[in-house]
Design a protein around this motif. Structure first.
Motif, mmCIF file in Angstrom:
data_model
loop_
_atom_site.group_PDB
_atom_site.id
_atom_site.type_symbol
_atom_site.label_atom_id
_atom_site.label_comp_id
_atom_site.label_asym_id
_atom_site.label_seq_id
_atom_site.Cartn_x
_atom_site.Cartn_y
_atom_site.Cartn_z
ATOM 1 N N THR A 11 -21.442 1.137 -22.504
ATOM 2 C CA THR A 11 -20.185 0.312 -22.309
ATOM 3 C C THR A 11 -19.563 -0.594 -23.564
ATOM 4 O OG1 THR A 11 -21.190 -1.581 -21.350
ATOM 5 C CG2 THR A 11 -20.892 0.225 -19.859
ATOM 6 N N PRO A 12 -18.608 -1.150 -23.563
ATOM 7 C CA PRO A 12 -18.353 -1.947 -24.549
ATOM 8 C C PRO A 12 -18.914 -3.292 -24.573
ATOM 9 C CG PRO A 12 -16.054 -1.222 -23.563
ATOM 10 C CD PRO A 12 -17.286 -0.677 -22.704
ATOM 11 N N ALA A 13 -19.567 -3.642 -23.422
ATOM 12 C CA ALA A 13 -20.343 -4.700 -23.280
ATOM 13 C C ALA A 13 -21.831 -4.562 -23.896
ATOM 14 C CB ALA A 13 -20.552 -5.073 -21.887
ATOM 15 N N ASP A 14 -22.328 -3.386 -23.975
ATOM 16 C CA ASP A 14 -23.568 -2.929 -24.502
ATOM 17 C C ASP A 14 -23.326 -3.158 -26.094
ATOM 18 O OD1 ASP A 14 -24.630 -2.151 -22.107
ATOM 19 O OD2 ASP A 14 -23.771 -0.144 -22.438
ATOM 20 N N MET A 15 -22.410 -3.154 -26.651
ATOM 21 C CA MET A 15 -22.223 -2.774 -28.046
ATOM 22 C C MET A 15 -21.519 -4.335 -28.645
ATOM 23 S SD MET A 15 -20.668 0.887 -28.554
ATOM 24 C CE MET A 15 -19.541 0.963 -27.046
ATOM 25 N N ASP A 16 -21.274 -5.100 -27.692
ATOM 26 C CA ASP A 16 -20.346 -6.386 -28.160
ATOM 27 C C ASP A 16 -21.085 -7.344 -28.871
ATOM 28 O OD1 ASP A 16 -18.160 -7.792 -28.066
ATOM 29 O OD2 ASP A 16 -19.216 -9.328 -26.578
ATOM 30 N N GLY A 17 -22.401 -7.371 -28.829
ATOM 31 C CA GLY A 17 -23.269 -8.245 -29.543
ATOM 32 C C GLY A 17 -23.706 -7.772 -30.936
ATOM 33 N N MET A 18 -23.476 -6.343 -31.069
ATOM 34 C CA MET A 18 -23.894 -5.839 -32.319
ATOM 35 C C MET A 18 -23.046 -5.994 -33.557
ATOM 36 S SD MET A 18 -24.873 -1.860 -31.011
ATOM 37 C CE MET A 18 -25.871 -1.539 -29.589
ATOM 38 N N ALA A 19 -23.834 -6.274 -34.605
ATOM 39 C CA ALA A 19 -23.108 -6.462 -36.018
ATOM 40 C C ALA A 19 -22.421 -5.094 -36.417
ATOM 41 C CB ALA A 19 -23.962 -6.922 -37.000
ATOM 42 N N LEU A 20 -21.453 -5.185 -37.385
ATOM 43 C CA LEU A 20 -20.826 -4.016 -37.734
ATOM 44 C C LEU A 20 -21.639 -3.120 -38.275
ATOM 45 C CD1 LEU A 20 -18.381 -2.359 -38.291
ATOM 46 C CD2 LEU A 20 -17.970 -3.582 -40.379
ATOM 47 N N ALA A 21 -22.763 -3.568 -39.100
ATOM 48 C CA ALA A 21 -23.727 -2.629 -39.562
ATOM 49 C C ALA A 21 -24.600 -1.932 -38.708
ATOM 50 C CB ALA A 21 -24.707 -3.433 -40.684
ATOM 51 N N GLU A 22 -24.878 -2.367 -37.564
ATOM 52 C CA GLU A 22 -25.698 -2.128 -36.547
ATOM 53 C C GLU A 22 -24.950 -0.922 -35.660
ATOM 54 O OE1 GLU A 22 -28.634 -3.054 -32.918
ATOM 55 O OE2 GLU A 22 -27.351 -4.552 -33.545
ATOM 56 N N LEU A 23 -23.824 -1.336 -35.732
ATOM 57 C CA LEU A 23 -22.930 -0.165 -35.032
ATOM 58 C C LEU A 23 -22.863 1.008 -36.037
ATOM 59 C CD1 LEU A 23 -19.847 -2.541 -33.754
ATOM 60 C CD2 LEU A 23 -21.597 -1.078 -32.183
ATOM 61 N N MET A 24 -22.592 1.001 -37.233
ATOM 62 C CA MET A 24 -22.517 2.075 -38.062
ATOM 63 C C MET A 24 -23.667 2.762 -38.139
ATOM 64 S SD MET A 24 -19.393 1.717 -38.952
ATOM 65 C CE MET A 24 -19.376 3.263 -40.246
ATOM 66 N N GLU A 25 -24.922 1.915 -37.869
ATOM 67 C CA GLU A 25 -26.117 2.919 -38.271
ATOM 68 C C GLU A 25 -26.162 3.725 -36.662
ATOM 69 O OE1 GLU A 25 -29.241 0.082 -38.202
ATOM 70 O OE2 GLU A 25 -28.657 -0.513 -40.370
ATOM 71 N N TRP A 26 -25.630 3.045 -35.685
ATOM 72 C CA TRP A 26 -25.874 3.752 -34.096
ATOM 73 C C TRP A 26 -24.862 4.902 -34.446
ATOM 74 C CZ3 TRP A 26 -29.307 4.388 -31.027
ATOM 75 C CH2 TRP A 26 -30.244 3.179 -30.894
ATOM 76 N N ARG A 27 -23.747 5.003 -35.073
ATOM 77 C CA ARG A 27 -22.542 5.885 -35.208
ATOM 78 C C ARG A 27 -23.188 7.061 -35.822
ATOM 79 N NH1 ARG A 27 -19.341 8.602 -37.626
ATOM 80 N NH2 ARG A 27 -17.234 9.304 -36.899
ATOM 81 N N GLU A 28 -23.932 6.925 -37.007
ATOM 82 C CA GLU A 28 -24.720 7.874 -37.717
ATOM 83 C C GLU A 28 -25.487 8.545 -36.932
ATOM 84 O OE1 GLU A 28 -25.541 10.465 -40.839
ATOM 85 O OE2 GLU A 28 -23.788 9.141 -40.355
ATOM 86 N N ARG A 29 -26.151 8.095 -35.960
ATOM 87 C CA ARG A 29 -27.186 8.600 -35.088
ATOM 88 C C ARG A 29 -26.377 9.476 -34.058
ATOM 89 N NH1 ARG A 29 -30.507 2.937 -33.869
ATOM 90 N NH2 ARG A 29 -31.810 3.054 -35.989
ATOM 91 N N ALA A 30 -25.352 8.880 -33.576
ATOM 92 C CA ALA A 30 -24.332 9.656 -32.557
ATOM 93 C C ALA A 30 -24.086 10.929 -33.448
ATOM 94 C CB ALA A 30 -23.363 8.689 -32.345
ATOM 95 N N ARG A 31 -23.688 10.932 -34.660
ATOM 96 C CA ARG A 31 -22.845 12.053 -35.564
ATOM 97 C C ARG A 31 -24.206 13.038 -35.543
ATOM 98 N NH1 ARG A 31 -23.598 14.331 -39.871
ATOM 99 N NH2 ARG A 31 -24.877 12.609 -40.985
ATOM 100 N N LYS A 32 -25.499 12.764 -35.882
ATOM 101 C CA LYS A 32 -26.540 13.675 -36.046
ATOM 102 C C LYS A 32 -26.667 14.461 -34.759
ATOM 103 C CE LYS A 32 -28.614 11.318 -40.049
ATOM 104 N NZ LYS A 32 -29.604 10.659 -40.544
#
Length: 56
Positions: A11-32
């Motif tokens: 949910t958005p709340a799950d990602m709310d506290g993440m820094a941009l760099a962390e979100l980008m790392e998770w996005r890469e994992r999602a892409r893979k």
């Protein structure tokens, strides 16, 4: 963030506290994960972004 919500069921709340760099790392994992899972997950991402099957 829509791709993270779709792939990881967050949910958005799950990602709310993440820094941009962390979100980008998770996005890469999602892409893979999408590349490894194939069509089913690709269809979910297309749906999340409002794309038709023809707009790839």
């Amino acid at each position: 963030m829509a791709d993270l919500a779709t792939v990881f069921h967050w949910t958005p709340a799950d990602m709310d506290g993440m820094a941009l760099a962390e979100l980008m790392e998770w996005r890469e994992r999602a892409r893979k994960r999408v590349e490894n899972n194939g069509t089913r997950t690709n269809s979910l991402l297309k749906f999340a972004y409002g794309l038709s099957d023809f707009a790839v």
